[in-house]
Structures are given as C-alpha cells and as structure tokens.
Write an enzyme that holds these catalytic residues in place. Structure first.
Site, short mmCIF file in Angstrom:
data_model
loop_
_atom_site.label_atom_id
_atom_site.label_comp_id
_atom_site.label_asym_id
_atom_site.label_seq_id
_atom_site.Cartn_x
_atom_site.Cartn_y
_atom_site.Cartn_z
N GLU A 263 -4.84 2.39 -4.07
CA GLU A 263 -3.37 2.38 -4.06
C GLU A 263 -2.81 1.07 -3.49
O GLU A 263 -1.63 1.00 -3.16
CB GLU A 263 -2.84 3.56 -3.25
CG GLU A 263 -3.14 3.52 -1.76
CD GLU A 263 -4.47 4.13 -1.37
OE1 GLU A 263 -4.58 4.59 -0.22
OE2 GLU A 263 -5.39 4.15 -2.21
N HIS B 177 -5.64 14.65 -8.66
CA HIS B 177 -5.78 13.25 -9.05
C HIS B 177 -4.96 12.86 -10.29
O HIS B 177 -4.50 11.71 -10.37
CB HIS B 177 -7.26 12.91 -9.26
CG HIS B 177 -8.02 12.84 -7.97
ND1 HIS B 177 -8.00 11.72 -7.16
CD2 HIS B 177 -8.79 13.76 -7.33
CE1 HIS B 177 -8.75 11.94 -6.08
NE2 HIS B 177 -9.23 13.18 -6.16
N ASN C 197 -2.86 13.04 -3.70
CA ASN C 197 -4.02 13.54 -4.44
C ASN C 197 -4.45 14.92 -3.96
O ASN C 197 -4.77 15.80 -4.76
CB ASN C 197 -5.19 12.56 -4.30
CG ASN C 197 -5.05 11.34 -5.20
OD1 ASN C 197 -4.48 11.42 -6.28
ND2 ASN C 197 -5.57 10.21 -4.75
N ARG D 72 13.27 -5.62 -1.16
CA ARG D 72 13.91 -5.07 -2.37
C ARG D 72 12.96 -4.11 -3.08
O ARG D 72 13.37 -3.04 -3.55
CB ARG D 72 14.32 -6.23 -3.28
CG ARG D 72 14.95 -5.81 -4.60
CD ARG D 72 15.62 -7.01 -5.27
NE ARG D 72 14.69 -8.13 -5.42
CZ ARG D 72 13.83 -8.26 -6.42
NH1 ARG D 72 13.77 -7.31 -7.35
NH2 ARG D 72 13.05 -9.31 -6.51
N ASP E 70 0.85 -1.19 0.00
CA ASP E 70 0.00 0.00 0.00
C ASP E 70 0.89 1.24 0.00
O ASP E 70 1.84 1.33 0.79
CB ASP E 70 -0.91 -0.01 1.24
CG ASP E 70 -1.96 1.08 1.20
OD1 ASP E 70 -3.03 0.82 0.61
OD2 ASP E 70 -1.72 2.17 1.76
N ILE E 71 0.60 2.17 -0.89
CA ILE E 71 1.38 3.40 -0.96
C ILE E 71 1.06 4.26 0.26
O ILE E 71 -0.10 4.55 0.56
CB ILE E 71 1.06 4.19 -2.25
CG1 ILE E 71 1.38 3.34 -3.49
CG2 ILE E 71 1.85 5.50 -2.29
CD1 ILE E 71 0.92 3.96 -4.80
N ASP F 297 -2.59 9.55 -10.51
CA ASP F 297 -2.54 8.53 -11.57
C ASP F 297 -1.11 8.30 -12.04
O ASP F 297 -0.72 7.17 -12.35
CB ASP F 297 -3.41 8.96 -12.76
CG ASP F 297 -4.90 8.84 -12.46
OD1 ASP F 297 -5.25 8.22 -11.43
OD2 ASP F 297 -5.71 9.35 -13.27
#
Length: 323
Positions: free
Chosen positions: A244, A214, A209, A264, A201-202, A218
């Site tokens: 995300e 937005h 955003n 990694r 998950d980012i 993207d």
C-alpha cells in the site's frame, strides 16, 4: 509498396520514447547479449544502439568506452532505414563511410554488421551491431546469429516496458519508478534541477483487508492509484513501491511546493468515498524529501522520505511530514 513506418520519423521517435530506455543505467540483460555477440562473432566491438533525434545512444556496448555518438556519423542510422541487416565488408571502400571520422579515426571501423531493432508496431528503434577494425564479409550464418540476438534484445525491451506498469493501480512499478528517479538524480548532478520525493502509505490498510477481504483491498488500491494519477501533473510520476506504499516524483519542485502537493493529495484521499458495500473511506500519511547531496541514489532518497513518513505515522497518521 512503400513501407510508411520507415518514413515516419515522428512516429519512430514516439515509439522509441515510449520505452523510456534512453539514458538509463547499464543492465545485465543487455550486457550479456553484447558480450555473447562479441565472443560468438569474434568482433572487438558490439553495441545495442538506439537512434534518437540527433544522437546514437548505446544501451550496452563492449569494446568502446563511450555512451554514444552524434547521429549523423553513426552507421546504425543507415541500418534503421531498412528491414534487412546492413553488411559492410569494408567501410573504407564504401562511399557512404569512407570519410566518416569513425572510419578515418578511432575506433577505426572497417567492417560492420547491423540488424534493425523493430518495435511490435513496426518502427526501427535502433540496431544490434557487430563491428570489426579489419575488413571482413560476415557470412549468412553469422548474419542469422546476429538476427537471433537482435530478436532477444527487442523482446527484452518489450518485457522491460511491460514490467514498468503496475496493472492493478496503473502506477509505475518499483522498477520503472527507480529508473525515473535515477534519471532525475542525473539531471540534478548536471544542473542542480530541484526535485522532491513523496512517499505515501495508506493508513491501517491491513484492517481494510481483514474487515472486507483482499478483493476490497484491491479496489482501494485501484481507487487510490486512479485518484493520485488524476491529481498530479503530467510531468510528475506515480509509482507503486510495494503493498500500500506509493511514491510520487515531483520534478522541478522545491520541498515547499512538494509539501503543498502532498497536502492536497492527502485531503483528496480523506474525502474520497470508495465504492464498495459498505462504502470504504481511508486516510493516508505522507513523507517528503527534497533531492540534495545526501541522497544521490534511489535507496538513500527513499530512506530519507521514508523517515519522514514514519514520523507522520508515529505522530498520528493522516498527515504530511518533511524530512
């Protein structure tokens, strides 16, 4: 004029495998079609049959409690050799099938109507077939009906293939990813083949955003998808699970190997400068779960990896945690 696509078995198999449909679970869309054919044509058996290298596999079948047969005894392997439907009024009187074990034994096939299922590039992948246990000659109207249903099957397969790729990130969609996870679980049940599920998950993606808009979000998602795809092995699979959140299916890996891979990937994302004005930098958190007897479904395996991801978020983000 020779139809080269009908003679190109290697190309045909490659086209079939591109659909990634073999050994997938039952799906209502296909079962509805075979059920309708059974009713409309008044036959006891109907199947969506796909012809692999050495087997006939049923994506959907009503009237038979089997997943498929050997290719060399299948009627459908003859159907895919032509562009027109194959209509056999009495298999017991046809020299190609009179001694076939499917005719002389269960399910005692006597009549058969099969329509080739052709890919858009012209390869016959299998057939939609209607089978009866008594002799009958399917009339032209019935043949046209089956051809119409076969076109629906082909369209459904094509839509299914298109729906498996997320066009923003190039990763598999959640649906496509789920199909591959199900296959991996099936292999594990047969031979205890190890595998690991990594959820990523980012971190603070909402802030990206909110700060840049937005379109910038993207760009971040597209860059992350490209970077992860470049760094995983060709036999592994990247999927976009939603928003995300990404999943990575590592086939054949122990949890230790999966953790090394996740670390990694984490480091690579941390050092990536995303092209934007101004440039954007992100980090990501990872949760890792090995495949075991406690997670023999997509939902359970995902929940286990998600719990580890939550722990990574809770304890500071930009890290990897193992379930």
């Amino acid at each position: 004029m020779v139809d080269t696509k009908l003679e190109d078995e290697a190309g045909r198999l490659a086209a079939l495998h591109r659909y990634e449909v073999l050994d997938t679970p039952k799906e209502a869309a296909f079962d509805r079609i075979t059920g309708l054919v059974k009713t409309v044509l008044s036959v006891p058996i109907c199947a969506v049959s796909l012809i692999d290298a050495d087997r006939q596999w049923f994506k959907s079948c009503v009237g038979l409690d089997v997943d498929g047969t050997a290719r060399d005894i299948s009627f459908c392997t003859h159907t895919i050799k032509a562009r027109v439907p194959m209509n056999i009024p009495d298999a017991a009187e046809d020299p190609r099938f009179a001694e076939n074990p499917l005719v002389t034994g269960a399910p005692y096939i006597r009549s058969y109507l099969g329509v080739p299922l052709s890919s858009p590039d012209g390869y016959n992948l299998g057939s939609l077939c209607a089978i009866d246990t008594k002799p009958r000659d399917f009339d032209p109207t019935q043949i046209e009906v089956l051809k119409s249903f076969a076109a629906i099957v082909t369209n459904e397969m094509e839509l299914r293939r298109i729906a498996q790729v997320d066009h923003l990130t190039g990763a598999a969609t959640r649906r496509g990813f789920t199909v591959e996870v199900d296959k991996t679980i099936s292999r594990f049940l047969r031979g205890q083949t190890p595998a690991a599920f990594v959820v990523m998950d980012i971190d603070h993606f909402k802030k990206v955003n909110d700060t840049y808009g937005h379109p910038a979000g993207d760009i971040v998602l597209r860059t992350v998808g490209t970077k992860l795809s470049e760094l995983i092995r060709s036999g592994d699979l990247l999927g976009r699970l939603g928003g995300e959140e990404f999943g990575i299916l590592l086939t054949g890996d122990t949890v230790e190997q999966a953790t090394e891979t996740a670390e990694r990937l984490r480091e690579a994302l941390e050092t990536t400068v995303i092209e934007h004005d101004p440039p954007i930098r992100i980090t990501a958190s990872f949760g890792i779960a090995a495949l075991d007897a406690e997670c023999l479904s997509f939902e359970k395996w995902l929940a286990k990896a998600d719990a580890a991801l939550y722990e990574a978020k809770r304890t500071g983000r930009n890290k990897c945690c193992v379930a």
